[in-house]
Design an enzyme around this catalytic site. Structure first.
Site, short mmCIF file in Angstrom:
data_model
loop_
_atom_site.label_atom_id
_atom_site.label_comp_id
_atom_site.label_asym_id
_atom_site.label_seq_id
_atom_site.Cartn_x
_atom_site.Cartn_y
_atom_site.Cartn_z
N CYS A 123 0.87 -1.62 -0.30
CA CYS A 123 0.03 0.24 0.24
C CYS A 123 0.79 0.85 0.01
CB CYS A 123 -1.37 -0.29 0.85
SG CYS A 123 -1.98 -1.67 1.49
N HIS A 249 -3.55 6.38 3.12
CA HIS A 249 -3.45 5.16 2.47
C HIS A 249 -5.59 5.27 2.35
CE1 HIS A 249 -4.15 1.48 1.27
NE2 HIS A 249 -4.47 0.67 2.15
N ASN A 279 -10.08 -0.59 -0.54
CA ASN A 279 -8.55 -0.58 -0.27
C ASN A 279 -7.75 -0.57 -1.91
OD1 ASN A 279 -6.41 -0.58 0.25
ND2 ASN A 279 -6.75 -1.59 2.13
#
Length: 333
Positions: A123, A249, A279
């Site tokens: 990520c 994030h 996500n």
């Protein structure tokens, strides 16, 4: 074609010149998941902030989606693919184990002379790529670098696992980095890792399904992203109040809220794009940047704070002056 090295006195200040985003057409709503999983829309939204996500169809390629995002960044910046010296793609889900995603994307764009590479920092990958792009430009080894986060997480998600099936989506976001006005530009970054906790978030080569210990990941994500942001602000001599917009994030809304609260950042200055994308790992920050500009939340010279945390564990934080191609008023520090 890679630019020749320039004398130190003439080194440019790297800035983000353009941004692009692409999402698959296939929409997966919470209602669709509730119909087959032991969960509810209320539970998903309360625990994650997510209402919908996008998934690639089986016959669709991530390379094509990524090329669309990169083309959007070029168009937004007013530049051509032939001007791209390097293409850096952050991904953990390329279409093939090898070759990587970058050659296929460069070919679709027509970036014939670009250096191409995939990087894997989960990520946090987009921020690692952004740091590398800034370094290439500062050193004079490149003039324009495309940095893209691209993921097809639906392909490594256990769609029968209630705890993780609701969390992940597919998408691609890209920025073109190039020379900007003298000033802050893309500042120094902070990075970190903890291999001792790798087993809390991972996928194996032979069993390609994400496994996650949710509570542990949540706790460490909040702590590490808060610390990394504080460190990067101190390193660049910037206060929280001077940051115009903050993009963490987009793992879930609770993590983003907890980090913002720990830092003292008002929520109106924080991205919550996770509601519509879920996500998307390395793609989440550039997708959020594209959405923020679309919604009028970013202007030339805006100071953007970015932070990410992902499997590894790896984390990163950085600052960038947004599309700073003309001299902006100096900020007090």
């Amino acid at each position: 074609m890679t630019a020749p090295t320039t004398p130190s006195a003439a080194r440019p200040t790297p800035t983000i010149l353009g941004v692009g985003a692409a999402l698959p057409a296939q929409l997966i709503t919470n209602a669709q998941l509730v119909a087959r999983l032991d969960t509810s829309d209320e539970w998903i939204v309360r625990r994650t902030g997510i209402r919908e996500r996008r998934h690639l169809e089986a016959a669709e390629s991530l390379a094509a989606l990524t090329a669309t995002a990169c083309a959007g960044a070029l168009d937004d910046a007013g530049h051509q693919a032939a001007e791209v010296d390097h293409l850096i793609i952050a991904t953990i889900t390329p279409d093939r184990l090898t070759p990587g995603l970058a050659p296929a994307v460069a070919a679709r764009l027509g970036a014939e002379h670009a250096g191409v590479v995939d990087i894997n920092a989960a990520c946090a990958g987009f921020l690692y790529g952004l740091d590398q792009a800034a370094a290439l430009i500062e050193s004079g080894r490149a003039r324009h670098v495309l940095v893209c986060g691209a993921e097809a997480l639906s392909r490594i998600t256990d769609h029968e696992d209630r705890a993780t099936a609701v969390l992940f989506g597919d998408g691609a976001g890209a920025v073109l980095v190039g020379p900007g006005a003298p000033g802050r530009g893309i500042g120094a970054f902070e990075f970190g890792y903890d291999d001792g906790l790798a087993d809390t978030l991972y996928a194996e080569r032979d069993v390609r399904r994400l496994q996650m210990a949710g509570q542990q990941v949540y706790r460490h994500a909040v702590a590490r992203m808060t610390e990394a942001t504080q460190q990067v602000l101190a390193r660049n001599g910037v206060s929280v109040a001077e940051v115009d917009y903050f993009v963490a994030h987009q793992a879930n809304a609770r993590i983003v809220s907890a980090v913002a609260d720990a830092l003292g950042v008002p929520h109106e200055k924080v991205s919550f794009n996770v509601e519509w994308t879920a996500n998307t790992s390395a793609a989440s920050i550039p997708l959020a940047l594209a959405a923020a500009e679309r919604d009028g939340l970013l202007a030339p010279g805006s100071l953007v704070g970015m932070v990410a945390f992902g499997a590894g564990f790896v984390w990163a934080a950085g600052l960038a002056s947004w599309k700073d191609t003309v001299t902006q008023p100096q900020r007090s520090t």
